[in-house]
Design an enzyme around this catalytic site. Structure first.
Site, short mmCIF file in Angstrom:
data_model
loop_
_atom_site.label_atom_id
_atom_site.label_comp_id
_atom_site.label_asym_id
_atom_site.label_seq_id
_atom_site.Cartn_x
_atom_site.Cartn_y
_atom_site.Cartn_z
CB THR A 131 77.86 -12.45 -37.21
OG1 THR A 131 77.50 -13.43 -38.29
CG2 THR A 131 78.07 -11.19 -37.78
CB SER A 137 82.47 -12.88 -44.71
OG SER A 137 81.07 -12.81 -45.15
CD GLN A 340 62.02 -1.37 -64.26
OE1 GLN A 340 62.29 -1.39 -63.10
NE2 GLN A 340 61.76 -0.24 -65.05
CD GLU A 367 73.22 -20.17 -44.29
OE1 GLU A 367 73.78 -20.97 -44.98
OE2 GLU A 367 72.24 -20.14 -43.85
CB SER A 370 77.62 -12.78 -54.06
OG SER A 370 76.02 -13.10 -54.06
#
Length: 391
Positions: A131, A137, A340, A367, A370
């Site tokens: 990175t 990404s 919660q 990695e 999403s």
């Protein structure tokens, strides 16, 4: 803690069940996660190596070219480590694999013999430098360059968010060598931490204890024997590493989610509100059912992907992306529900579920975020459909 029922599914062989039992009985030394994470990581690495656990991510046959990674074992280890010991132990474990995978997949015999045995014993620390400040990404846009210098190279550029940076003994560095535009012009190198011109910046403090720092390369010399694979193949080297370990992110998420569910069960069966335990309330029961179902569904996806990769030997890119996406998103959902259910105690610093909340949030980013996983899955679906339709 009892073994999870999922381990009795056909995805596992008896050796996996035996390994799971060993993991459940294993103890690791306590470390100071608020102090020097480099020191803590080295303590954990040696402990994991002494217990033979690092054999799972640094395969013993690698030095002789007999590499066979057992992804189901990797996933089991990460699930239990995340459940029992938390993010730091899990990170130390998997980074020994991520930081050496390029070597045991495509490295020379000489590099493998020199680097892998001490890494497997936990005596040295591995890292992957990929990175960059402006490149996450989108690996194809890496700007760190490696220019020819006689028979060797000199690397110049910057990396950031590098796990284990600052105390790692070596780095697998992906740099642009220019054989072709974009992804086809990258090369992987092995760079020792004490190489002249290589410096690490101050540690980056994340929301959960995770050792990382930036790296600076100022014309760092690299010999021709330090190329991993072939020039121009760096993108494939990096992606092959992620194809092995990406599914295991989902497994770590499952482990954290299971811990959150168990903590929640302990809470709601003892906490009384309005004259009865929380566990007697319909809304709480519904939430627990959703948490458990979410975890079991995600776990089946994770271990099916690991089984597919183990049994076919293929890259299984779509499967592992689904596993990473499903496991990390399930962890986020379940841990959030646990917070919660705990109410104020769930957001108090130092509580188990508060710590889990901080640990699982980054899983949806590192990695491959999403959103990136969804693109990988969709593009593979379209490609497969088009190939099938043309036959």
């Amino acid at each position: 803690m009892n073994p999870w029922p999922l381990w009795d599914t056909p995805f596992f062989e008896e050796r996996h069940r035996a390994f799971a039992r060993t993991l459940l009985e294993m103890e690791l030394p306590e470390v100071d996660e608020e102090g020097d994470l480099g020191v803590a990581s080295r303590i954990l690495a040696r402990a994991l190596g002494a217990r033979g656990l690092l054999d799972v991510v640094v395969p013993p046959g690698a030095e002789t070219g007999e590499v066979r990674i057992d992804l189901r074992a990797v996933c089991l280890a990460r699930e239990v480590l995340a459940y029992r010991f938390g993010d730091l132990a899990d990170s130390v474990f998997v980074m020994q694999g991520i930081g050496t995978a390029a070597l045991w997949q495509t490295g020379s015999a000489d590099l493998c013999h020199r680097v892998l045995p001490p890494a497997r014993r936990g005596e040295t620390i591995a890292a992957l430098a990929l990175t960059e400040p402006d490149t996450g990404s989108d690996v194809a846009n890496i700007t760190t360059v490696a220019e020819r210098d006689g028979d060797g190279w000199r690397i110049t550029g910057a990396k950031t968010f590098i796990s284990n940076a600052g105390f790692a003994d070596h780095y697998v560095v992906i740099a642009r060598t220019g054989e072709a535009p974009g992804a086809r012009g990258l090369t992987a190198f092995l760079v020792d931490a004490d190489a002249p011109g290589l410096t690490a910046g101050p540690p980056i403090r994340f929301m959960a204890p995770h050792p990382a720092a930036p790296l600076r390369f100022d014309a760092v010399p690299v010999g021709p024997d330090r190329v991993i694979g072939a020039p121009g193949q760096g993108f494939k080297v990096a992606m092959a590493t992620f194809d092995v370990f990406r599914a295991s992110v989902g497994a770590a998420g499952i482990g954290a989610g299971r811990r959150a569910l168990d903590e929640s069960l302990g809470r709601v069966t003892t906490r009384r509100l309005f004259g009865k335990t929380m566990a007697e309330m319909d809304g709480v029961q519904t939430k627990l059912a959703e948490m458990a179902t979410t975890l079991e569904s995600a776990a089946l996806c994770v271990y099916r992907a690991a089984w597919a990769k183990d049994t076919t030997g293929e890259r299984c890119t779509r499967d592992v992306s689904m596993a990473k996406l499903t496991g990390s998103e399930a962890a986020a959902s379940v841990v959030d529900a646990a917070v919660q259910l705990f109410g104020g105690a769930g957001v108090a610093h130092g509580s188990v579920v508060e710590k889990l909340y901080r640990e699982v949030r980054p899983m949806r980013i590192y990695e491959g975020a999403s959103e990136v996983q969804k693109l990988v899955i969709a593009r593979d679906l379209i490609k497969t459909f088009q190939q099938d339709s043309s036959r």
